[in-house]
Design a protein around this motif. Structure first.
Motif, PDB file in Angstrom:
ATOM      1  N   THR A  23      15.247  10.887   8.548  1.00 49.54           N
ATOM      2  CA  THR A  23      15.916   9.823   9.305  1.00 49.54           C
ATOM      3  C   THR A  23      15.563   8.436   8.782  1.00 49.54           C
ATOM      4  O   THR A  23      14.475   8.201   8.257  1.00 49.54           O
ATOM      5  N   GLU A  24      16.502   7.527   8.976  1.00 48.00           N
ATOM      6  CA  GLU A  24      16.265   6.134   8.589  1.00 48.00           C
ATOM      7  C   GLU A  24      15.118   5.538   9.412  1.00 48.00           C
ATOM      8  O   GLU A  24      14.315   4.744   8.892  1.00 48.00           O
ATOM      9  N   SER A  25      15.027   5.925  10.686  1.00 47.70           N
ATOM     10  CA  SER A  25      13.951   5.369  11.524  1.00 47.70           C
ATOM     11  C   SER A  25      12.578   5.772  10.990  1.00 47.70           C
ATOM     12  O   SER A  25      11.637   4.971  11.018  1.00 47.70           O
ATOM     13  N   ASN A  26      12.441   6.995  10.458  1.00 51.49           N
ATOM     14  CA  ASN A  26      11.173   7.373   9.828  1.00 51.49           C
ATOM     15  C   ASN A  26      10.941   6.578   8.539  1.00 51.49           C
ATOM     16  O   ASN A  26       9.803   6.236   8.207  1.00 51.49           O
ATOM     17  N   GLY A  27      12.025   6.288   7.830  1.00 49.51           N
ATOM     18  CA  GLY A  27      11.915   5.446   6.638  1.00 49.51           C
ATOM     19  C   GLY A  27      11.385   4.059   6.971  1.00 49.51           C
ATOM     20  O   GLY A  27      10.580   3.481   6.236  1.00 49.51           O
ATOM     21  N   LEU A  28      11.807   3.546   8.122  1.00 53.19           N
ATOM     22  CA  LEU A  28      11.345   2.213   8.552  1.00 53.19           C
ATOM     23  C   LEU A  28       9.866   2.236   8.946  1.00 53.19           C
ATOM     24  O   LEU A  28       9.148   1.256   8.733  1.00 53.19           O
ATOM     25  N   ILE A  29       9.394   3.368   9.482  1.00 54.62           N
ATOM     26  CA  ILE A  29       7.956   3.501   9.810  1.00 54.62           C
ATOM     27  C   ILE A  29       7.138   3.467   8.517  1.00 54.62           C
ATOM     28  O   ILE A  29       6.115   2.771   8.423  1.00 54.62           O
ATOM     29  N   LEU A  30       7.605   4.190   7.495  1.00 58.36           N
ATOM     30  CA  LEU A  30       6.905   4.175   6.197  1.00 58.36           C
ATOM     31  C   LEU A  30       6.958   2.779   5.572  1.00 58.36           C
ATOM     32  O   LEU A  30       5.961   2.293   5.017  1.00 58.36           O
ATOM     33  N   ARG A  31       8.114   2.124   5.674  1.00 60.96           N
ATOM     34  CA  ARG A  31       8.251   0.775   5.110  1.00 60.96           C
ATOM     35  C   ARG A  31       7.198  -0.180   5.708  1.00 60.96           C
ATOM     36  O   ARG A  31       6.571  -0.961   4.988  1.00 60.96           O
ATOM     37  N   GLU A  32       7.041  -0.086   7.030  1.00 60.21           N
ATOM     38  CA  GLU A  32       6.088  -0.960   7.715  1.00 60.21           C
ATOM     39  C   GLU A  32       4.659  -0.733   7.201  1.00 60.21           C
ATOM     40  O   GLU A  32       3.918  -1.685   6.939  1.00 60.21           O
ATOM     41  N   LYS A  33       4.302   0.525   6.992  1.00 57.49           N
ATOM     42  CA  LYS A  33       2.960   0.869   6.487  1.00 57.49           C
ATOM     43  C   LYS A  33       2.778   0.321   5.065  1.00 57.49           C
ATOM     44  O   LYS A  33       1.717  -0.245   4.730  1.00 57.49           O
ATOM     45  N   ILE A  34       3.803   0.493   4.242  1.00 54.62           N
ATOM     46  CA  ILE A  34       3.724   0.000   2.849  1.00 54.62           C
ATOM     47  C   ILE A  34       3.587  -1.526   2.841  1.00 54.62           C
ATOM     48  O   ILE A  34       2.811  -2.094   2.048  1.00 54.62           O
ATOM     49  N   GLU A  35       4.317  -2.191   3.719  1.00 56.19           N
ATOM     50  CA  GLU A  35       4.245  -3.662   3.767  1.00 56.19           C
ATOM     51  C   GLU A  35       2.828  -4.145   4.079  1.00 56.19           C
ATOM     52  O   GLU A  35       2.365  -5.132   3.500  1.00 56.19           O
ATOM     53  N   ILE A  36       2.151  -3.431   4.956  1.00 57.93           N
ATOM     54  CA  ILE A  36       0.758  -3.790   5.282  1.00 57.93           C
ATOM     55  C   ILE A  36      -0.113  -3.640   4.029  1.00 57.93           C
ATOM     56  O   ILE A  36      -0.898  -4.529   3.691  1.00 57.93           O
ATOM     57  N   PHE A  37       0.055  -2.532   3.311  1.00 58.47           N
ATOM     58  CA  PHE A  37      -0.714  -2.294   2.081  1.00 58.47           C
ATOM     59  C   PHE A  37      -0.428  -3.370   1.042  1.00 58.47           C
ATOM     60  O   PHE A  37      -1.347  -3.875   0.387  1.00 58.47           O
ATOM     61  N   LEU A  38       0.845  -3.707   0.875  1.00 58.80           N
ATOM     62  CA  LEU A  38       1.220  -4.691  -0.155  1.00 58.80           C
ATOM     63  C   LEU A  38       0.571  -6.052   0.103  1.00 58.80           C
ATOM     64  O   LEU A  38       0.184  -6.756  -0.835  1.00 58.80           O
ATOM     65  N   LYS A  39       0.457  -6.405   1.373  1.00 64.72           N
ATOM     66  CA  LYS A  39      -0.153  -7.706   1.724  1.00 64.72           C
ATOM     67  C   LYS A  39      -1.632  -7.748   1.351  1.00 64.72           C
ATOM     68  O   LYS A  39      -2.164  -8.799   1.005  1.00 64.72           O
ATOM     69  N   GLU A  40      -2.285  -6.573   1.410  1.00 64.73           N
ATOM     70  CA  GLU A  40      -3.734  -6.522   1.163  1.00 64.73           C
ATOM     71  C   GLU A  40      -4.076  -6.254  -0.301  1.00 64.73           C
ATOM     72  O   GLU A  40      -5.235  -6.292  -0.681  1.00 64.73           O
ATOM     73  N   MET A  41      -3.063  -5.957  -1.127  1.00 64.17           N
ATOM     74  CA  MET A  41      -3.327  -5.454  -2.479  1.00 64.17           C
ATOM     75  C   MET A  41      -3.637  -6.519  -3.511  1.00 64.17           C
ATOM     76  O   MET A  41      -3.143  -7.640  -3.431  1.00 64.17           O
ATOM     77  N   SER A  42      -4.455  -6.110  -4.512  1.00 65.67           N
ATOM     78  CA  SER A  42      -4.657  -6.947  -5.695  1.00 65.67           C
ATOM     79  C   SER A  42      -3.583  -6.590  -6.718  1.00 65.67           C
ATOM     80  O   SER A  42      -2.881  -5.587  -6.563  1.00 65.67           O
ATOM     81  N   GLU A  43      -3.539  -7.351  -7.802  1.00 61.95           N
ATOM     82  CA  GLU A  43      -2.437  -7.198  -8.759  1.00 61.95           C
ATOM     83  C   GLU A  43      -2.361  -5.814  -9.406  1.00 61.95           C
ATOM     84  O   GLU A  43      -1.275  -5.290  -9.630  1.00 61.95           O
TER      85      GLU A  43
END
Lengths: 119, 191
Positions: free
Chosen positions: A16-36
């Motif tokens: 489902t797209e809604s599950n895709g949005l849950i994964l997107r949110e998790k990835i966005e958190i990781f991306l904010k904390e990541m080094s290059e």
């Protein structure tokens, strides 16, 4: 550093797209904390149901926002079934095409909605 | 009987369900990502819940797969027209079918969709016979079913499947055919 997301700890399926949005949110958190040089591995162990809108809402979103090259440097998939891999590949190729051609997705949505509702 | 559903409809306990073509489109077709609508959220979520939580057996028919491919080809043709500044009058579907790159792309799409759907539900080879065609012609003025809707109803009756998931308002058009069935839908025009 490699950061890993166990998909089955977040959601039950990749249908489902809604599950895709849950994964997107998790990835966005990781991306904010990541080094290059950090990477993100998505582990699909125990996920059996797949549909393309799931990947469009999660992976496809980052291809369109980061660009295909940067996306390829960051993301890796593992323990994904053959069907999951084909579905991911299909979504990836569609997103790259939309990115390269700068496709107007509003038109895609408008035409598609009309055709499905009239079917 | 019409059974309305929404994003929170997790308590419907059914063991066998038939799925209409529009549900397959809203769940599996990639271009729904760019549509703003309730259908693309409610139906895939309902379907995944009943498969995973209720262990419900889900069915569709080979005719629904045919209709699915037909709708997608029409949609991709119209998108090609829009993206290439053509018109339906100047560039017909036969000409579109002659474009190798589009043919290759659609083949990959159909192949993937077929595998995804087969992975979630059973695709039944229900047989249409002359008696079904004759019944469809005789009752045609009584309802608004197209032949694919009609065949799905006949399939459900023959296989004792009491539940149909659809967004198609036409399913409510003839009480005689749906009186023993539950039509599960998020379409408020059907409710």
């Amino acid at each position: 550093m490699e950061r890993k997301i166990i998909i089955s700890e977040l959601i039950n399926n990749a249908l489902t797209e809604s599950n895709g949005l849950i994964l997107r949110e998790k990835i966005e958190i990781f991306l904010k904390e990541m080094s290059e040089d950090d990477t993100i591995t998505l582990d699909f162990k125990n996920i059996t149901l797949f549909a393309t809108p799931f990947f469009n809402a999660s992976i496809g979103y980052f291809i369109l926002n980061l660009g295909p090259e940067k996306f390829a440097k960051i993301f890796k998939l593992e323990q994904i079934s053959e069907l999951g891999q084909s579905t991911y590949q299909h979504s990836y190729e569609n997103a790259v095409e939309i990115y390269n051609r700068n496709t107007n997705t509003d038109i895609v949505g408008e035409v598609t909605k009309t055709n499905i509702e009239n079917s | 009987m019409i059974i309305p559903i929404n994003n929170n409809s997790t308590k419907i306990n059914i063991k066998k369900l038939a799925v209409d073509t529009n549900i397959l489109l809203w769940t599996f077709y990639e271009n729904t990502t760019y549509v703003q609508s309730y259908q693309k959220n409610i139906y895939p979520t309902f379907l995944s819940n009943i498969i995973e939580k209720n262990k419900c057996k889900v069915y569709t028919t080979v005719y629904n797969i045919c209709e699915l491919f037909n709708v997608i080809e029409k949609n991709e043709y119209e998108l090609y027209i829009r993206n290439n500044c053509l018109t339906l009058e100047s560039f017909n579907k036969k000409q579109y079918r002659a474009i190798k790159e589009e043919r290759d792309r659609l083949q990959r799409t159909f192949d993937l969709l077929y595998n995804q759907i087969s992975n979630c539900m059973e695709i039944i080879e229900f047989q249409i016979n002359q008696s079904i065609i004759e019944e469809y012609i005789q009752t045609y003025k009584e309802h608004r079913y197209d032949i694919f809707d009609f065949v799905l109803l006949k399939f459900c009756k023959e296989c004792n499947i009491k539940n149909i998931l659809t967004d198609d308002v036409d399913f409510g058009s003839y009480q005689e055919y749906i009186k023993d069935l539950k039509i599960i839908t998020a379409n408020r025009n059907l409710v």
